[in-house]
Design an enzyme around this catalytic site. Sequence first.
Site, PDB file in Angstrom:
ATOM      1  N   GLN A 128       0.911  -1.118   0.175  1.00  0.00           N
ATOM      2  CA  GLN A 128       0.093   0.216   0.027  1.00  0.00           C
ATOM      3  C   GLN A 128       0.990   1.104  -0.203  1.00  0.00           C
ATOM      4  OE1 GLN A 128      -1.816   0.727   3.786  1.00  0.00           O
ATOM      5  NE2 GLN A 128      -3.599   1.851   2.932  1.00  0.00           N
ATOM      6  N   GLY A 129       0.941   2.079  -1.014  1.00  0.00           N
ATOM      7  CA  GLY A 129       1.626   3.150  -1.308  1.00  0.00           C
ATOM      8  C   GLY A 129       0.984   4.442  -0.837  1.00  0.00           C
ATOM      9  N   TYR A 130       0.532   4.623   0.186  1.00  0.00           N
ATOM     10  CA  TYR A 130      -0.194   5.937   0.654  1.00  0.00           C
ATOM     11  C   TYR A 130       0.667   7.056   1.264  1.00  0.00           C
ATOM     12  CZ  TYR A 130      -5.121   4.298   0.008  1.00  0.00           C
ATOM     13  OH  TYR A 130      -6.243   3.920  -0.282  1.00  0.00           O
ATOM     14  N   GLU A 246      -9.863  -0.728   6.225  1.00  0.00           N
ATOM     15  CA  GLU A 246      -8.749  -1.072   6.820  1.00  0.00           C
ATOM     16  C   GLU A 246      -8.803  -0.893   8.399  1.00  0.00           C
ATOM     17  OE1 GLU A 246      -5.457   1.340   5.732  1.00  0.00           O
ATOM     18  OE2 GLU A 246      -4.072   0.693   7.146  1.00  0.00           O
ATOM     19  N   SER A 378      -3.585   7.150  12.772  1.00  0.00           N
ATOM     20  CA  SER A 378      -3.177   7.220  14.337  1.00  0.00           C
ATOM     21  C   SER A 378      -4.722   7.478  15.112  1.00  0.00           C
ATOM     22  CB  SER A 378      -2.291   8.514  14.537  1.00  0.00           C
ATOM     23  OG  SER A 378      -3.082   9.504  14.571  1.00  0.00           O
ATOM     24  N   ASN A 379      -4.285   6.839  16.486  1.00  0.00           N
ATOM     25  CA  ASN A 379      -5.546   7.022  17.308  1.00  0.00           C
ATOM     26  C   ASN A 379      -5.943   8.447  17.588  1.00  0.00           C
ATOM     27  OD1 ASN A 379      -5.299   4.216  17.290  1.00  0.00           O
ATOM     28  ND2 ASN A 379      -5.357   3.854  19.464  1.00  0.00           N
ATOM     29  N   GLU A 380      -5.241   9.131  17.570  1.00  0.00           N
ATOM     30  CA  GLU A 380      -5.701  10.796  17.745  1.00  0.00           C
ATOM     31  C   GLU A 380      -6.571  11.155  16.794  1.00  0.00           C
ATOM     32  OE1 GLU A 380      -2.317   9.644  17.944  1.00  0.00           O
ATOM     33  OE2 GLU A 380      -1.882   9.929  20.055  1.00  0.00           O
TER      34      GLU A 380
HETATM   35  C1  LIG Z   1       4.349  -0.243  11.140  1.00  0.00           C
HETATM   36  C2  LIG Z   1       3.759   0.676  10.371  1.00  0.00           C
HETATM   37  C3  LIG Z   1       3.288   0.190   8.993  1.00  0.00           C
HETATM   38  C4  LIG Z   1       2.796   1.120   8.104  1.00  0.00           C
HETATM   39  N1  LIG Z   1       2.430   0.541   6.758  1.00  0.00           N
HETATM   40  C5  LIG Z   1       2.097   1.477   5.981  1.00  0.00           C
HETATM   41  C6  LIG Z   1       1.835   0.962   4.672  1.00  0.00           C
HETATM   42  O1  LIG Z   1       1.868  -0.025   4.274  1.00  0.00           O
HETATM   43  N2  LIG Z   1       1.358   1.871   3.612  1.00  0.00           N
HETATM   44  C7  LIG Z   1       1.359   3.313   4.123  1.00  0.00           C
HETATM   45  O2  LIG Z   1       0.898   3.973   3.140  1.00  0.00           O
HETATM   46  N3  LIG Z   1       1.377   3.653   5.195  1.00  0.00           N
HETATM   47  C8  LIG Z   1       2.025   2.774   6.136  1.00  0.00           C
HETATM   48  N4  LIG Z   1       2.284   3.082   7.443  1.00  0.00           N
HETATM   49  C9  LIG Z   1       2.006   4.737   7.885  1.00  0.00           C
HETATM   50  C10 LIG Z   1       1.145   5.244   8.756  1.00  0.00           C
HETATM   51  O3  LIG Z   1      -0.371   5.059   8.064  1.00  0.00           O
HETATM   52  C11 LIG Z   1       1.365   6.501   9.304  1.00  0.00           C
HETATM   53  O4  LIG Z   1       2.383   6.291  10.019  1.00  0.00           O
HETATM   54  C12 LIG Z   1       0.154   7.197   9.964  1.00  0.00           C
HETATM   55  O5  LIG Z   1      -0.675   7.531   9.030  1.00  0.00           O
HETATM   56  C13 LIG Z   1       0.798   8.365  10.675  1.00  0.00           C
HETATM   57  O6  LIG Z   1       1.595   9.416  10.008  1.00  0.00           O
HETATM   58  P1  LIG Z   1       2.826   9.853  10.431  1.00  0.00           P
HETATM   59  O7  LIG Z   1       3.785   8.643  10.725  1.00  0.00           O
HETATM   60  O8  LIG Z   1       3.366  10.668   9.300  1.00  0.00           O
HETATM   61  O9  LIG Z   1       2.973  10.724  11.546  1.00  0.00           O
HETATM   62  P2  LIG Z   1       2.142  12.090  11.625  1.00  0.00           P
HETATM   63  O10 LIG Z   1       1.045  12.482  10.822  1.00  0.00           O
HETATM   64  O11 LIG Z   1       3.398  13.116  11.371  1.00  0.00           O
HETATM   65  O12 LIG Z   1       1.889  12.409  13.094  1.00  0.00           O
HETATM   66  C14 LIG Z   1       2.572  12.356  14.222  1.00  0.00           C
HETATM   67  C15 LIG Z   1       1.884  12.492  15.629  1.00  0.00           C
HETATM   68  O13 LIG Z   1       0.938  13.547  15.549  1.00  0.00           O
HETATM   69  C16 LIG Z   1      -0.514  13.228  15.776  1.00  0.00           C
HETATM   70  N5  LIG Z   1      -1.284  14.118  14.892  1.00  0.00           N
HETATM   71  C17 LIG Z   1      -0.954  14.469  13.498  1.00  0.00           C
HETATM   72  N6  LIG Z   1      -2.120  15.390  13.177  1.00  0.00           N
HETATM   73  C18 LIG Z   1      -2.976  15.393  14.240  1.00  0.00           C
HETATM   74  C19 LIG Z   1      -4.218  16.072  14.325  1.00  0.00           C
HETATM   75  N7  LIG Z   1      -4.734  16.704  13.419  1.00  0.00           N
HETATM   76  N8  LIG Z   1      -4.750  16.172  15.738  1.00  0.00           N
HETATM   77  C20 LIG Z   1      -3.939  15.472  16.794  1.00  0.00           C
HETATM   78  N9  LIG Z   1      -2.969  14.549  16.559  1.00  0.00           N
HETATM   79  C21 LIG Z   1      -2.413  14.631  15.402  1.00  0.00           C
HETATM   80  C22 LIG Z   1      -0.458  11.677  15.397  1.00  0.00           C
HETATM   81  O14 LIG Z   1      -1.517  11.167  16.096  1.00  0.00           O
HETATM   82  C23 LIG Z   1       0.839  11.457  15.942  1.00  0.00           C
HETATM   83  O15 LIG Z   1       0.840  11.085  17.216  1.00  0.00           O
HETATM   84  C24 LIG Z   1       2.684   2.461   8.479  1.00  0.00           C
HETATM   85  C25 LIG Z   1       2.791   2.835   9.705  1.00  0.00           C
HETATM   86  C26 LIG Z   1       3.539   1.969  10.795  1.00  0.00           C
HETATM   87  C27 LIG Z   1       4.026   2.490  12.175  1.00  0.00           C
END
Ligand SMILES: Cc1cc2nc3c(=O)[nH]c(=O)nc-3n(C[C@H](O)[C@H](O)[C@H](O)COP(=O)(O)OP(=O)(O)OC[C@H]3O[C@@H](n4cnc5c(N)ncnc54)[C@H](O)[C@@H]3O)c2cc1C
Length: 393
Positions: A128-130, A246, A378-380
Site C-alpha cells: 500500500q503506497g499511501y 482498513e 493514528s488513534n488521535e
Molecule cells: C508499522 C507501520 C506500518 C505502516 N504501513 C504502511 C503501509 O503499508 N502503507 C502506508 O501507506 N502507510 C503505512 N504506515 C504509515 C501510517 O499510516 C502513518 O504512520 C500514519 O498515518 C501516521 O502518519 P505519520 O507517521 O506521518 O505521523 P504524523 O502524521 O506526523 O503524526 C505524528 C503524531 O502527531 C499526531 N497528529 C497528527 N495530526 C494530528 C491532528 N490533526 N490532531 C491530533 N494529533 C495529530 C499523530 O497522531 C501522531 O501521534 C505504516 C506505519 C507503521 C508505523
Amino acid sequence: MNLDLSGEDLAFQAEVRAFLAVSLTPELRRAGERLTSVFCEPRYSLPWQRILHAKGWAAPSWPKEHGGPGWNDVQRAIFAAECARASAPSLAPMGLKMVGPVLMGYGTPEQKAHYLPRILSGEDYWCQGYSEPGSGSDLASLQLQALSDGDHYVLSGSKIWTTHAQFANRMFCLVRTSREGKPQQGITFLLLDMATPGITVKPIITLAGEHEVNQVFFDNVRVPKANRVGPENQGWTVAKYLLEFERGGGSAPGLGVGLDRVAGVARAAHADDRAHRRRMAEAEIAVTAIDMSERRVLSELASGKAPGPASSMLKVNGTEAMQRIDEIGIAALGPYAHVEQSAAREPGSNIPAVGPEQGLTAMPRYLNNRAASIYGGSNEIQRDIIARLVLGL
Ligand SMILES: Cc1cc2nc3c(=O)[nH]c(=O)nc-3n(C[C@H](O)[C@H](O)[C@H](O)COP(=O)(O)OP(=O)(O)OC[C@H]3O[C@@H](n4cnc5c(N)ncnc54)[C@H](O)[C@@H]3O)c2cc1C
C-alpha cells in the site's frame, strides 16, 4: 443483538474447527503462534492462503460472484474467531481486504477480471503506497508527482512505511496529478508493477529489529493510464472507501488469545499476584466490551449499513487493548522480557526460532504493537473523527 449461536451456526463452527484441525500444518500453526506482528511473512501466509483458496475460504467477506464463500456476517465472525483460536497465520490484508474491495467498487471490468482472481490465489502480493515523508495523518498533502505523458503517467518522489514492499510484486498507490483547487482534488489512485524500471525499495528496520516496512523511491517510473482506478483526480474518494475497511473491527478473538497467553506467562513466571489479577480483570472487561461492540457492528453490517465512523471507535479500543495486554505480559515476564532475545531468529524472519517461547516473543510483540495505534490512521486522528462525526463536536 442475539449472542447465542443457532444450531446451524454451531454446525458451521464444527465444520471450521474440523477443517482447521486437518489443514493447519504444525509449521503454519507455529508461525501463527510465534508471530510478533500483525503481518505474517508471505512464506507462511501464502501457503496458508493457497490451502484456504482451494477450499474457497480465502476471502470471507468477498461476494460469491468474485470468489467469496457466500457466508453471512455471523459465519464470517465464527471463521475469524476459530482461525485466531487455532493460531492460523494471518493473511496479508493489502490484497484481500484493501485493494480487492476497492476494485470491486471502482475497478473497470478488465481490472476486476485480471486482478481479483490473482488476489484471491495469492499470485499477486500487494503493498500500500499511501504515506510519504511529511504526509501521514495529513495524507491529502501527498506529493508523489504523476505527470501525464500520452498513455502513461511518469512518477517521481517517494512513499514511506510501505509494509512488505520487499515482497510485493504490485503496489496500489495515491499520486498527485493536479495542484489546482483543494489538495484532495488532485489525487489519483494507481496500480503498478513493482518490477517497473525506476523503483527502488530501501528497508527500514523497526525497534524490534525486524524488516517489515520500507521507503520506496520512484525515479521517472512509467505507469500505463489503464492502471488507474476511478477517474483522474478522484483518487481521494477511492482512498477513503478503502480506509474504512482498513480500520474495520474483528479484533476480539485475537485479543482473547492474547489474554490467555499472558495468563499462561504469568502463571509460569509465578507473577500472577493481586496486582496482576486486577490488571487482567480490567483487560478482560475491555475485551468483552470490544467483543460486544464488534457484534453490534456485525449486526448493522448484516442490515446493509457501511462500517462508517464506528470503525474508528473499534480501531482505538482494539489497539489500546492490544497494547495493554502486551504491557501486562511484559510486566509478568520481568527481566526475561528482553529485546536482545529477538536476535535469536531465523534469518530474514519475524518469527523467533528458539528459546523460552514467551521471552522470545513478548518484547518484539510489545514493540511492534506500539505501531498499531499509528498505522491505518493514528488513534488521535480516529478520536478526531469520532468527535466530529459521532459526537457532532
Ligand atoms: C508499522 C507501520 C506500518 C505502516 N504501513 C504502511 C503501509 O503499508 N502503507 C502506508 O501507506 N502507510 C503505512 N504506515 C504509515 C501510517 O499510516 C502513518 O504512520 C500514519 O498515518 C501516521 O502518519 P505519520 O507517521 O506521518 O505521523 P504524523 O502524521 O506526523 O503524526 C505524528 C503524531 O502527531 C499526531 N497528529 C497528527 N495530526 C494530528 C491532528 N490533526 N490532531 C491530533 N494529533 C495529530 C499523530 O497522531 C501522531 O501521534 C505504516 C506505519 C507503521 C508505523
